[in-house]
Design an enzyme around this catalytic site. Sequence first.
Site, PDB file in Angstrom:
ATOM      1  N   SER A  83       0.903  -1.035   0.015  1.00  0.00           N
ATOM      2  CA  SER A  83      -0.097   0.228   0.062  1.00  0.00           C
ATOM      3  C   SER A  83       0.304   1.535   0.176  1.00  0.00           C
ATOM      4  CB  SER A  83      -0.266   0.174   1.515  1.00  0.00           C
ATOM      5  OG  SER A  83      -2.410   0.522   1.098  1.00  0.00           O
ATOM      6  N   LYS A 125      -0.606  -3.774  -3.271  1.00  0.00           N
ATOM      7  CA  LYS A 125      -2.499  -3.568  -2.435  1.00  0.00           C
ATOM      8  C   LYS A 125      -2.347  -1.997  -3.227  1.00  0.00           C
ATOM      9  CE  LYS A 125      -6.138  -2.674   0.157  1.00  0.00           C
ATOM     10  NZ  LYS A 125      -5.844  -0.616  -0.098  1.00  0.00           N
TER      11      LYS A 125
END
Length: 477
Positions: free
Chosen positions: A392, A417
């Site tokens: 992320s 992600k």
Amino acid sequence: MHCAACCSRLITAAAVNNRSGRPPPAPSPQPVANRRWHHTLALRCVAGVLSLSLFNNTHSLGLAHEIPANYDHPKEQETELEWMVAEKCEEQTAAETAPELATSTVSNEEIVDEAWSIVNDSFINSGNSNWDPERWRQKREEVLRNPIRSRSRAHDIIKRMLASAGDPYTRFLTPSEFSRMAKYDLTGVGINLREVDGEDGSTKLKVLGIVLGGPAHTAGVRQGDELLSVNGESVEGKTAFVASSLLQGPKETYVTVEVKHPDCGQTETIRIQRQVTARTPVLYRVEPMEDGKTIVGYIRLKEFNALARKDLIIALKNLQDSGASYFLLDLRDNLGGLVQAGIEVAKLFLDEGNTVIYTVGRDPQVQQSITADSTPLVTVPVMVLVNNHTASASEIVATALHDNCKAVLVGERTFGKGLIQSVFELHDGSGVVVTVGKYVTPNHVDINGNGVQPDFLKKPDWNEVAKRLASCRLHNS
């Protein structure tokens, strides 16, 4: 409004706006009088934050956003994050909170239909789900065909309905889970800031939300106040995220803010005692090379919280003062956190105008190109360590530095992600987390589900790093 990354939501999450309107959902079998549109809780560290990164056990119905595990909430104070309408300055009284809609006035069918409408309006297929617009419309007819006798039954229907979308990040939040999420406070003094365009064309920082009875509210800060300075440092030109990090500090210490009250325009200097603090995610040290002359600055960034950018700047400057010729940024096992923190960290290494990230989604607010807006703090070669738990916000930093020829990546393929979630409040106090967008790297690579392949499996010689970066710059010119 959308998270976070933090946010993003914020974060995500972090700056909270659970009173903003949305278009009305499709009529349900049992409409209610005086219906309010479903509220949006954009979990960003502040407004303007891309998203709160939602990386976790994706099938859990527990709190599923990336508030750092070591983020300390005051145990003695369980005040909800309420919203206030500014009163006249001279009265200086607590503003009225928006009344909650009684659960009994909202039918079970309304709650289910509301959740359905949010997904119908905002959900983006990440490519790995089996969501289809036509099947989704059929799903509404199926679930609303018969009366829903209880609220728990309505919640169960929403859970199954969201699960059918095939996206592990789109899920249901119970009222208690949503309530806990709404207490997230980025600043440590009980306020959230938002960037607002002024009449003169400038950007102002205003108090978007405030914890009633919290440190800032008790000291005299009010909803709608414009923040002018923190500890004597002007916030003009600063983002809401940067200003929020300035408010952070050790628990029970004091921070002095200058605010301009709405309506009468009175300016006031207010001293606030901090109650909540995020712990530093930055560890750093100098590592002399074998020649005994060259120094490498090693920095371990454990997560992206409110202090990530501020403490990283301190680390970089201290290492530069110690004579560091190269930097080793360790993002291994960093699962992310506030996406906006990742964006701000990446900017420290990029030239003005370099792209940090592209975001795409059905909502125009999600579609944007985020670029660096200042000169880099670091110009020497950088090596970024990654592994399969680099996710992320960490992947945002890694790819931004890599694609702009500022760093090489070393280690294992990253997690992959690359989705943006927003959190929406339903009328009964429950909520839904919905994937509303995704981000792609400066080189237009969609990393979601794929991750990023590093340049090297093991640490290369720094001369090799310099050659690789020079070749990258030549290729991009």
